[in-house]
Design a protein around this motif. Structure first.
Motif, short mmCIF file in Angstrom:
data_model
loop_
_atom_site.label_atom_id
_atom_site.label_comp_id
_atom_site.label_asym_id
_atom_site.label_seq_id
_atom_site.Cartn_x
_atom_site.Cartn_y
_atom_site.Cartn_z
N TYR A 217 -22.39 24.57 17.00
CA TYR A 217 -21.16 24.19 16.28
C TYR A 217 -20.92 22.69 16.39
CZ TYR A 217 -16.17 24.16 15.03
OH TYR A 217 -14.95 23.90 14.45
N LEU A 218 -21.20 22.12 17.56
CA LEU A 218 -21.02 20.68 17.75
C LEU A 218 -21.92 19.87 16.82
CD1 LEU A 218 -19.92 18.20 19.21
CD2 LEU A 218 -21.55 18.61 21.05
N VAL A 219 -23.16 20.32 16.64
CA VAL A 219 -24.08 19.62 15.73
C VAL A 219 -23.50 19.60 14.31
CG1 VAL A 219 -26.36 19.66 14.65
CG2 VAL A 219 -26.13 20.11 17.10
N GLY A 220 -22.99 20.75 13.87
CA GLY A 220 -22.38 20.80 12.54
C GLY A 220 -21.18 19.88 12.43
N ALA A 221 -20.36 19.87 13.47
CA ALA A 221 -19.14 19.05 13.43
C ALA A 221 -19.45 17.55 13.40
CB ALA A 221 -18.26 19.37 14.64
N VAL A 222 -20.47 17.12 14.16
CA VAL A 222 -20.77 15.68 14.17
C VAL A 222 -21.39 15.25 12.84
CG1 VAL A 222 -20.97 15.57 16.68
CG2 VAL A 222 -23.03 15.94 15.29
N LEU A 223 -22.09 16.17 12.17
CA LEU A 223 -22.60 15.85 10.83
C LEU A 223 -21.44 15.67 9.85
CD1 LEU A 223 -25.67 18.25 10.61
CD2 LEU A 223 -25.74 15.74 10.47
N VAL A 224 -20.45 16.55 9.93
CA VAL A 224 -19.25 16.39 9.10
C VAL A 224 -18.59 15.04 9.37
CG1 VAL A 224 -16.87 17.21 8.78
CG2 VAL A 224 -18.74 18.84 8.78
N ALA A 225 -18.45 14.71 10.65
CA ALA A 225 -17.79 13.45 11.03
C ALA A 225 -18.55 12.25 10.50
CB ALA A 225 -17.66 13.38 12.55
N ALA A 226 -19.88 12.29 10.60
CA ALA A 226 -20.69 11.16 10.15
C ALA A 226 -20.55 10.91 8.66
CB ALA A 226 -22.16 11.41 10.50
N GLY A 227 -20.34 11.98 7.89
CA GLY A 227 -20.21 11.82 6.45
C GLY A 227 -18.79 11.63 5.96
N PHE A 228 -17.86 11.47 6.90
CA PHE A 228 -16.44 11.38 6.55
C PHE A 228 -16.01 9.92 6.56
CE2 PHE A 228 -11.98 12.90 6.90
CZ PHE A 228 -12.05 13.88 5.92
N ALA A 376 -24.19 20.12 7.42
CA ALA A 376 -23.44 20.77 8.50
C ALA A 376 -23.29 22.27 8.26
CB ALA A 376 -22.06 20.13 8.63
N ILE A 377 -23.33 22.69 7.00
CA ILE A 377 -23.03 24.08 6.66
C ILE A 377 -23.96 25.08 7.33
CG2 ILE A 377 -22.94 25.72 4.74
CD1 ILE A 377 -21.64 23.54 3.07
N PRO A 378 -25.30 24.86 7.33
CA PRO A 378 -26.17 25.85 8.01
C PRO A 378 -25.82 26.03 9.49
CG PRO A 378 -27.49 24.37 6.65
CD PRO A 378 -26.09 23.82 6.65
N PHE A 379 -25.40 24.97 10.16
CA PHE A 379 -25.02 25.09 11.57
C PHE A 379 -23.74 25.91 11.72
CE2 PHE A 379 -27.68 21.31 11.37
CZ PHE A 379 -28.54 21.51 12.45
N PHE A 380 -22.80 25.74 10.78
CA PHE A 380 -21.59 26.56 10.81
C PHE A 380 -21.90 28.03 10.54
CE2 PHE A 380 -18.94 22.63 9.43
CZ PHE A 380 -18.87 22.21 10.76
N VAL A 381 -22.87 28.27 9.65
CA VAL A 381 -23.27 29.66 9.36
C VAL A 381 -23.84 30.32 10.62
CG1 VAL A 381 -24.92 31.09 8.09
CG2 VAL A 381 -23.70 29.25 6.91
N ILE A 382 -24.74 29.61 11.32
CA ILE A 382 -25.36 30.17 12.53
C ILE A 382 -24.30 30.39 13.61
CG2 ILE A 382 -26.99 29.71 14.40
CD1 ILE A 382 -28.60 28.03 12.32
N ALA A 383 -23.44 29.38 13.83
CA ALA A 383 -22.41 29.51 14.86
C ALA A 383 -21.45 30.64 14.54
CB ALA A 383 -21.64 28.18 14.99
N SER A 384 -21.10 30.80 13.27
CA SER A 384 -20.19 31.86 12.87
C SER A 384 -20.80 33.23 13.13
CB SER A 384 -19.85 31.72 11.38
OG SER A 384 -19.03 32.77 10.94
#
Length: 394
Positions: A217-228, A376-384
């Motif tokens: 989940y952290l990997v997905g979140a930091v990807l979101v942050a980097a693109g924000f 980030a979405i694939p990481f959120f899918v796996i974490a979910s």
């Protein structure tokens, strides 16, 4: 306490901390909107202003790696939280008496450090109350009040400047909201000295490591942050491209904060009903902010700002809610510290890269924003999916 009494007590605690956060954000977000011009007035150049604010942001996230584990090791969630709020709230009105840019820079950095100190332990106490309310609703409700303070604070400071045109008076006026923050903090401490009692006692897990789900989940979140992209770059583009009149840029920011607050409320409820999977479509939707704000005219840019604010509200509120489900209570401050530090540092580095790409070619900046958010979405899918499996076993 029976279940209904516990839920009411939990809601009152979250409401009190939310009102406290409203005044805290009113204070420091009100100040942040005029820090650049104030430092320039004191003699700082553009490079110094960028260095000071950048260092403040890095410390504001990096120090959470210290305050989180410290809170977990000592169990002193209230004392650490109080120290952080006192440092932060004292730093803002003191800017009114800063006679030089080095002193003002020190106070700016102290304000960010104060926020870094108080956030992880405060979020742990909120998560304890959230057990009864629902994690998404509790954190979404808190984040909404937080963002409405961020909306009104800059508008109040703008009103003071329009009235008197005096930066020192504007900073001094924020002493009122800072004092209210500290009074509410004292009240919360007196009324709820042991917030862990708002949640059922849980056995301490033998394993101390953070779960694989947490790191995914952290990997997905930091990807979101980097693109924000940071709003200052968006505001710069609006002025440069003449897509939004300069007088309306602060209004667009206020709209973004309003969108963030409303999004936090709605998405918090959806999180509790639908689970972490709600992050997937919301992340995809929020990613559209980049082409809209950077390529659109007035109305498309406005839609882009709304999506930018929605994305901020979603991740600021659902991050602590999701982490609370992944991490046992005795490790949450550490988990929040690591998570928000990683999120903030990657947002800082990503924003710097987006600015560089923007200076080279606008399409490059847009592509980077979209790719980082969508990756980030694939990481959120796996974490979910992993979180659903954990919930079924529990």
């Amino acid at each position: 306490m029976n279940s209904l009494t516990l839920k009411r007590a939990a809601f009152r605690f979250v409401l009190l901390i939310g009102i406290l956060s409203f005044f805290a954000d009113f204070t420091y977000e009100g100040a942040r909107g005029i820090l650049g011009p104030y430092l320039a007035l004191l003699g700082a150049g553009a490079a110094l202003i960028g260095a000071v604010t950048g260092l403040g942001e890095l410390l504001g996230y990096g120090l959470r790696l210290v305050s989180g584990p410290l809170s977990d090791r000592t169990g002193k969630y209230w004392p650490v939280t109080i120290v952080g709020y006192v440092v932060q709230m004292a730093s803002v009105p003191l800017l009114a008496v800063a006679g030089s840019w080095p002193l003002a820079a020190l106070l700016i950095i102290l304000e960010r450090a104060g926020k870094a100190i108080r956030n992880p332990p405060r979020d742990v106490m909120l998560s304890q109350a959230a057990h009864e309310m629902g994690y998404g609703w509790a954190f979404g409700f808190h984040e909404a009040l937080d963002q409405f303070g961020a909306l009104l604070g800059p508008l109040a400071v703008a009103a003071v400047l329009a009235w008197q045109g005096n930066y020192r008076l504007a900073f001094a006026s924020l002493a009122i909201s800072a004092a209210l923050t500290l009074l509410l903090l004292l009240l919360a401490r007196l009324l709820y000295p042991r917030p862990h009692e708002l949640a059922p006692a849980a056995p301490v897990a033998a394993r101390q490591e953070l779960s694989a789900t947490y790191w995914i989940y952290l990997v997905g979140a930091v990807l979101v942050a980097a693109g924000f992209a940071d709003f200052p770059l968006i505001a710069y583009h609006f002025t440069r491209a003449s897509s939004v009149p300069s007088t309306l840029v602060p209004v667009f920011y206020a709209i973004a904060m309003g969108s963030s607050g409303i999004g936090s409320l709605l998405c918090g409820r959806l999180f509790d009903r639908l689970g972490m999977g709600i992050l997937i479509p919301l992340t995809a939707l929020a990613a559209l902010f980049a082409p809209l704000v950077f390529l659109g005219g007035f109305w498309l840019a406005l839609l882009g700002v709304v999506l930018w604010g929605l994305g901020m509200g979603v991740h600021e509120s659902l991050i602590p809610a999701a982490v609370a489900l992944m991490v046992p209570g005795h490790r949450r401050a550490s988990a929040y510290g690591i998570f928000t530090a990683g999120y903030g540092i990657c947002w800082f580095l990503g924003s710097a890269l987006i600015g560089l790409l923007y200076s080279l070619a606008l399409p490059l900046a847009i592509i980077f924003c979209l790719l980082a958010e969508l990756l980030a979405i694939p990481f959120f899918v796996i974490a979910s999916r992993q979180l659903q499996q954990i919930s079924r076993k529990a």
